[in-house]
Enzyme design. Sequence first.
Site, PDB file in Angstrom:
ATOM      1  N   CYS A  33      -4.500  11.414  -7.347  1.00  0.00           N
ATOM      2  CA  CYS A  33      -3.225  12.105  -7.547  1.00  0.00           C
ATOM      3  C   CYS A  33      -2.629  11.707  -8.896  1.00  0.00           C
ATOM      4  O   CYS A  33      -2.461  10.518  -9.179  1.00  0.00           O
ATOM      5  CB  CYS A  33      -2.246  11.763  -6.434  1.00  0.00           C
ATOM      6  SG  CYS A  33      -0.605  12.484  -6.665  1.00  0.00           S
ATOM      7  N   CYS A  36       5.252   8.603  -7.945  1.00  0.00           N
ATOM      8  CA  CYS A  36       5.781   9.031  -6.655  1.00  0.00           C
ATOM      9  C   CYS A  36       6.047   7.813  -5.773  1.00  0.00           C
ATOM     10  O   CYS A  36       5.309   6.822  -5.829  1.00  0.00           O
ATOM     11  CB  CYS A  36       4.793   9.979  -5.982  1.00  0.00           C
ATOM     12  SG  CYS A  36       5.213  10.415  -4.301  1.00  0.00           S
ATOM     13  N   CYS A  87       3.051   6.645  -2.259  1.00  0.00           N
ATOM     14  CA  CYS A  87       1.842   5.803  -2.236  1.00  0.00           C
ATOM     15  C   CYS A  87       2.054   4.558  -3.084  1.00  0.00           C
ATOM     16  O   CYS A  87       2.783   4.570  -4.064  1.00  0.00           O
ATOM     17  CB  CYS A  87       0.639   6.579  -2.780  1.00  0.00           C
ATOM     18  SG  CYS A  87       0.059   7.882  -1.698  1.00  0.00           S
ATOM     19  N   ASP A 139       7.305  -2.393  21.248  1.00  0.00           N
ATOM     20  CA  ASP A 139       6.993  -1.588  20.048  1.00  0.00           C
ATOM     21  C   ASP A 139       8.289  -1.333  19.294  1.00  0.00           C
ATOM     22  O   ASP A 139       8.768  -0.205  19.216  1.00  0.00           O
ATOM     23  CB  ASP A 139       6.324  -0.281  20.463  1.00  0.00           C
ATOM     24  CG  ASP A 139       5.814   0.517  19.269  1.00  0.00           C
ATOM     25  OD1 ASP A 139       5.852  -0.021  18.146  1.00  0.00           O
ATOM     26  OD2 ASP A 139       5.402   1.671  19.447  1.00  0.00           O
ATOM     27  N   CYS A 184       4.984  -2.667  13.235  1.00  0.00           N
ATOM     28  CA  CYS A 184       4.781  -2.014  11.937  1.00  0.00           C
ATOM     29  C   CYS A 184       5.235  -2.911  10.793  1.00  0.00           C
ATOM     30  O   CYS A 184       5.289  -2.469   9.644  1.00  0.00           O
ATOM     31  CB  CYS A 184       5.532  -0.680  11.893  1.00  0.00           C
ATOM     32  SG  CYS A 184       7.322  -0.815  12.129  1.00  0.00           S
TER      33      CYS A 184
END
Length: 430
Positions: A70, A76, A79, A360, A387
């Site tokens: 990309c 950006c 990512c 979670d 996460c």
Amino acid sequence: MKNMEKIDITGLTHEGAGVGRLQDGLVVFVPGALPGERVKIEVAARKKNYALARLLEIEKASPDRVLPPCPEAYHCGGCHLQHLDYRAQLLWKRRLVVEALQRLGGVRDISVLPVLGMANPWGYRNKVRLHVTGSRLGFYRRGSHEVVPFAHCRLLPAGLQELAREMARLLPGLGPGLRHVTLRQGWATGELLVALEAQGWPAAKELASKLAGRFPELVGVVALPLNNDRGVVRENILYGRDYLEERLGALRFYISATTFFQVNSAQAEVLYNQAAAFAGLRGGEEVLDAYCGSGAIALWLSRQAGRVTGVEVVIGAVHDARRNAALNKITNIRFHAGAAEVLLPRLAREGCRPEVVILDPPRAGCDRRVLAAVAAMKPRRVIYVSCNPATLARDLAYLLEAGFTPGPVQPVDMFPHTHHVECVCCLTMI
């Protein structure tokens, strides 16, 4: 150039920036640089304990460096690691988990397994949120609110890319008012859903009509008010219906514009299968799922459990969970709306003693009252899905102190080419 230096990069931060030291010894963070590289940088800001720098030139490249596919990869905000070979990404993410457990939680006697990655780590996202400035639709440039006009995104499947490009083409003729756009696509079904966040935008129905005529896979366009409470405010349907259908394994899910659902459907199955394997259910157990969201893990485990109870603070998510249970004709499950830190202590006082507890939580981790309640319930197993390795380390330290024994930690790469990593951990009470 006054602030230019040449330095060696020795590590990566938890957000994927290169780490080195300036000539005066100050630690410096360099986005885009990799360990083992000799780079030329420009110092952009000096703080008390660290500096921030821009990468100017790579004099000696890492063998793990690859050319990002990309052209906006370094600008950006979506990512962080496209310039790092995917196999090296997986090794770094495992190391990130190990270091967080040891350094932040003091947890050393625990096995961290190799990261479960993807055979094809591209085009995996089933959801994207884009921003609008004037008539420009796209992502925010890294570290700013400047919109980078959307051209393509290698993390999105073809259907979402085409939908985003068509919206970007139509917007200049529709006038101001639109602020954000959320696009979703069912990985298994291909269905598309659009959510528009706007304030008094008269062109919303016109855009919905034009998109419906262009995309036969589009099942709904909804409008959301700006700054809405997504647990309470319902969508205004502009076209079709307010949900798309997705399938994971044998389960069907109705997903609305504001429903939380893992953005990587393929890896969600990997994650849920790992949670089920760690839970070791035999068919008669009682399972308690705290922070259950729209019920995906609870529904996944209900087929091997005797009874499952889900707890979730977001009322809209509870509505979705109940709807998905009915859709799949699952009757051994119930969902309660309320904060886990309030409901779990009450359930513990009332004598609730599940054999398995699922945790979670969001990135902030578990409230201490939740962990104390789980310790009081003394479940046979706790399955912690995280996460955020930092809060996972903190919470595991608490549970180990409370008498649980650690099993393995299995990282799962839900977000290739970003610094994020999901983990499933099993703890037992003997």
